[in-house]
Design a protein around this motif. Structure first.
Motif, PDB file in Angstrom:
ATOM      1  N   TRP A 142      53.484  54.201  21.663  1.00 54.88           N
ATOM      2  CA  TRP A 142      53.330  53.799  23.359  1.00 54.88           C
ATOM      3  C   TRP A 142      51.958  53.161  23.261  1.00 54.88           C
ATOM      4  CZ3 TRP A 142      49.185  54.819  26.948  1.00 54.88           C
ATOM      5  CH2 TRP A 142      49.565  54.672  27.892  1.00 54.88           C
ATOM      6  N   LEU A 143      51.758  51.902  23.765  1.00 57.35           N
ATOM      7  CA  LEU A 143      50.716  51.314  24.124  1.00 57.35           C
ATOM      8  C   LEU A 143      50.804  51.116  25.725  1.00 57.35           C
ATOM      9  CD1 LEU A 143      50.064  48.702  21.449  1.00 57.35           C
ATOM     10  CD2 LEU A 143      48.773  50.739  21.889  1.00 57.35           C
ATOM     11  N   PRO A 144      49.532  51.183  26.658  1.00 57.14           N
ATOM     12  CA  PRO A 144      49.613  50.813  27.733  1.00 57.14           C
ATOM     13  C   PRO A 144      50.020  49.226  27.972  1.00 57.14           C
ATOM     14  CG  PRO A 144      47.301  51.035  27.211  1.00 57.14           C
ATOM     15  CD  PRO A 144      48.095  51.472  26.059  1.00 57.14           C
ATOM     16  N   CYS A 145      50.838  48.901  29.107  1.00 60.28           N
ATOM     17  CA  CYS A 145      50.908  47.464  29.384  1.00 60.28           C
ATOM     18  C   CYS A 145      50.017  46.844  30.178  1.00 60.28           C
ATOM     19  CB  CYS A 145      52.324  47.408  29.671  1.00 60.28           C
ATOM     20  SG  CYS A 145      52.490  47.898  31.425  1.00 60.28           S
ATOM     21  N   GLY A 146      49.010  47.487  30.754  1.00 60.93           N
ATOM     22  CA  GLY A 146      47.975  46.846  31.575  1.00 60.93           C
ATOM     23  C   GLY A 146      48.304  46.720  33.051  1.00 60.93           C
ATOM     24  N   VAL A 155      47.018  43.391  34.744  1.00 65.89           N
ATOM     25  CA  VAL A 155      47.905  42.523  35.496  1.00 65.89           C
ATOM     26  C   VAL A 155      48.031  42.519  37.079  1.00 65.89           C
ATOM     27  CG1 VAL A 155      49.231  41.601  33.689  1.00 65.89           C
ATOM     28  CG2 VAL A 155      50.114  43.533  34.877  1.00 65.89           C
ATOM     29  N   ASP A 156      47.452  43.801  37.491  1.00 67.44           N
ATOM     30  CA  ASP A 156      47.624  44.139  38.873  1.00 67.44           C
ATOM     31  C   ASP A 156      46.835  44.727  39.682  1.00 67.44           C
ATOM     32  OD1 ASP A 156      47.374  46.429  37.361  1.00 67.44           O
ATOM     33  OD2 ASP A 156      49.060  47.667  38.341  1.00 67.44           O
ATOM     34  N   ARG A 157      45.616  43.981  39.123  1.00 71.47           N
ATOM     35  CA  ARG A 157      44.231  44.246  39.971  1.00 71.47           C
ATOM     36  C   ARG A 157      44.035  43.293  41.295  1.00 71.47           C
ATOM     37  NH1 ARG A 157      38.941  46.718  37.366  1.00 71.47           N
ATOM     38  NH2 ARG A 157      39.325  48.209  39.155  1.00 71.47           N
ATOM     39  N   GLY A 158      44.069  42.183  40.821  1.00 71.66           N
ATOM     40  CA  GLY A 158      44.096  41.042  41.865  1.00 71.66           C
ATOM     41  C   GLY A 158      42.625  40.850  42.471  1.00 71.66           C
ATOM     42  N   LEU A 159      41.826  41.099  41.654  1.00 68.82           N
ATOM     43  CA  LEU A 159      40.403  41.192  42.164  1.00 68.82           C
ATOM     44  C   LEU A 159      39.669  39.761  41.969  1.00 68.82           C
ATOM     45  CD1 LEU A 159      39.039  44.480  40.654  1.00 68.82           C
ATOM     46  CD2 LEU A 159      39.853  44.010  43.079  1.00 68.82           C
ATOM     47  N   ALA A 160      38.676  39.440  42.772  1.00 69.27           N
ATOM     48  CA  ALA A 160      38.191  37.979  42.881  1.00 69.27           C
ATOM     49  C   ALA A 160      37.473  37.873  41.346  1.00 69.27           C
ATOM     50  CB  ALA A 160      36.806  37.884  43.730  1.00 69.27           C
ATOM     51  N   ARG A 161      37.442  36.628  40.927  1.00 67.49           N
ATOM     52  CA  ARG A 161      36.722  36.397  39.824  1.00 67.49           C
ATOM     53  C   ARG A 161      35.383  35.759  39.837  1.00 67.49           C
ATOM     54  NH1 ARG A 161      39.865  36.170  35.133  1.00 67.49           N
ATOM     55  NH2 ARG A 161      42.216  36.835  35.503  1.00 67.49           N
ATOM     56  N   GLY A 162      34.360  35.897  38.919  1.00 66.13           N
ATOM     57  CA  GLY A 162      33.075  35.338  39.217  1.00 66.13           C
ATOM     58  C   GLY A 162      32.396  35.759  38.018  1.00 66.13           C
ATOM     59  N   GLU A 163      31.005  34.722  37.650  1.00 64.15           N
ATOM     60  CA  GLU A 163      30.369  35.002  36.369  1.00 64.15           C
ATOM     61  C   GLU A 163      29.778  36.438  36.537  1.00 64.15           C
ATOM     62  OE1 GLU A 163      26.741  32.700  35.927  1.00 64.15           O
ATOM     63  OE2 GLU A 163      27.165  31.651  37.834  1.00 64.15           O
ATOM     64  N   ASN A 164      29.611  37.008  37.554  1.00 63.63           N
ATOM     65  CA  ASN A 164      29.084  38.292  37.937  1.00 63.63           C
ATOM     66  C   ASN A 164      30.128  39.598  37.776  1.00 63.63           C
ATOM     67  OD1 ASN A 164      30.041  37.448  40.310  1.00 63.63           O
ATOM     68  ND2 ASN A 164      28.589  38.737  41.556  1.00 63.63           N
ATOM     69  N   ARG A 165      31.330  39.370  37.516  1.00 68.96           N
ATOM     70  CA  ARG A 165      32.452  40.211  37.391  1.00 68.96           C
ATOM     71  C   ARG A 165      33.007  40.093  35.941  1.00 68.96           C
ATOM     72  NH1 ARG A 165      34.912  42.000  41.781  1.00 68.96           N
ATOM     73  NH2 ARG A 165      33.588  41.635  43.721  1.00 68.96           N
ATOM     74  N   CYS A 166      33.443  41.248  35.635  1.00 68.97           N
ATOM     75  CA  CYS A 166      33.739  41.254  34.402  1.00 68.97           C
ATOM     76  C   CYS A 166      35.242  40.625  33.883  1.00 68.97           C
ATOM     77  CB  CYS A 166      34.339  42.941  34.033  1.00 68.97           C
ATOM     78  SG  CYS A 166      35.417  43.285  32.501  1.00 68.97           S
TER      79      CYS A 166
END
Ligand code: ZN
Ligand code: ZN
Length: 262
Positions: free
Chosen positions: A49-53, A133-144
């Motif tokens: 088993w591996l998590p799929c994300g 794949v299901d977070r849908g959070l904003a991207r940015g250089e100060n985000r992971c």
């Protein structure tokens, strides 16, 4: 030294003995880290088993580790968390599921249980490269760059030849991935004017400083590994809680509170 659950546990236990002013916080944090390590090992050692994300798909396996985590907090947490853990131990599985998915999609540092429980899951995703794949959070250089989480702590390392970050990294509050970040820039609003960025430290903690921004009134703590290479950023960040008190008194809000609520 690179961080593992074991190095964090050892450092928390060591600092709990050495720093009376935060020993209670650190003792609880060490217990929490042990429990997080158990969740991590439970996931890592699953056969076939591996998590799929996608958290909703991974939850049936992950959620089996939740009751023992809640029992640990019930037994060792501060009163408010212990009583919340008691409530959650009686909650329906679907409620717990909603709590975890809700946090995953709209994280808040006020949601202690979801944040603490999902850190080992997110860390394992990062280690196997299963992108959420299901977070849908904003991207940015100060985000992971891996999971788009907020930075928990800033780290200064010896600058490597050719590195553009000036030796500064941010570490993610969700998956604990670190990524390079420009040196004199606010990790919250990306303010670049050095006149608006402040640095404060106390002679008591020479390798830790508070980095403040006068534009957005936020702060993050920075662990300077060039001054003290044995520090473990996530833990030294917790161990220096008096600096947080000071920063709040000056009117600054923390970008992301840590798991002991400072
Ligand atoms: Zn992350
Ligand atoms: Zn700012």
């Amino acid at each position: 030294m690179s961080e593992t659950w074991h190095s964090r546990i050892r450092r928390a236990e060591q600092l709990a003995r050495e720093t009376p002013e935060t020993s209670e916080l650190l003792r609880f944090y060490a217990v929490l880290l042990r429990s997080q390590n158990e969740i991590y090992e439970y996931l890592r050692t699953r056969k076939d088993w591996l998590p799929c994300g996608e958290l909703a798909s991974d939850l049936p396996v992950l959620q089996r580790a939740l009751p023992s985590f809640l029992k640990v907090v019930k037994a060792s947490g501060p009163d408010a968390l212990a009583s919340e853990a008691r409530g959650l131990l009686q909650a329906r599985e679907s409620e717990l599921r909603e709590m975890l998915i809700g946090y995953w999609r709209a994280p808040s540092d006020l949601q202690f249980f979801a944040k603490a429980f999902l850190q080992p899951y997110a860390r394992w995703l990062a280690e196997i490269g299963a992108t959420p794949v299901d977070r849908g959070l904003a991207r940015g250089e100060n985000r992971c760059p891996f999971c788009q989480g907020n930075p928990q702590v800033s780290v200064l390392r010896v600058k490597e030849a050719g590195s553009e970050s000036g030796g500064r990294d941010l570490i993610c509050s969700t998956c604990l991935t670190s990524w390079p970040f420009r040196r004199v820039v606010c990790a919250n609003c990306l303010e670049e004017n050095p006149a608006n960025i402040g640095y404060f430290n106390s002679p008591h903690y020479e390798h830790v400083r508070v980095e403040t921004c006068n534009s957005c009134k936020h702060y993050i703590k920075s662990i300077d590994l060039t001054r003290y290479g044995l520090a473990i950023p996530f833990v030294d960040e917790v161990a220096t809680a008096p600096l947080d008190l000071w920063a709040r008194e000056q009117g600054f809000s923390k970008i992301e509170m840590n798991l002991v609520g400072v």
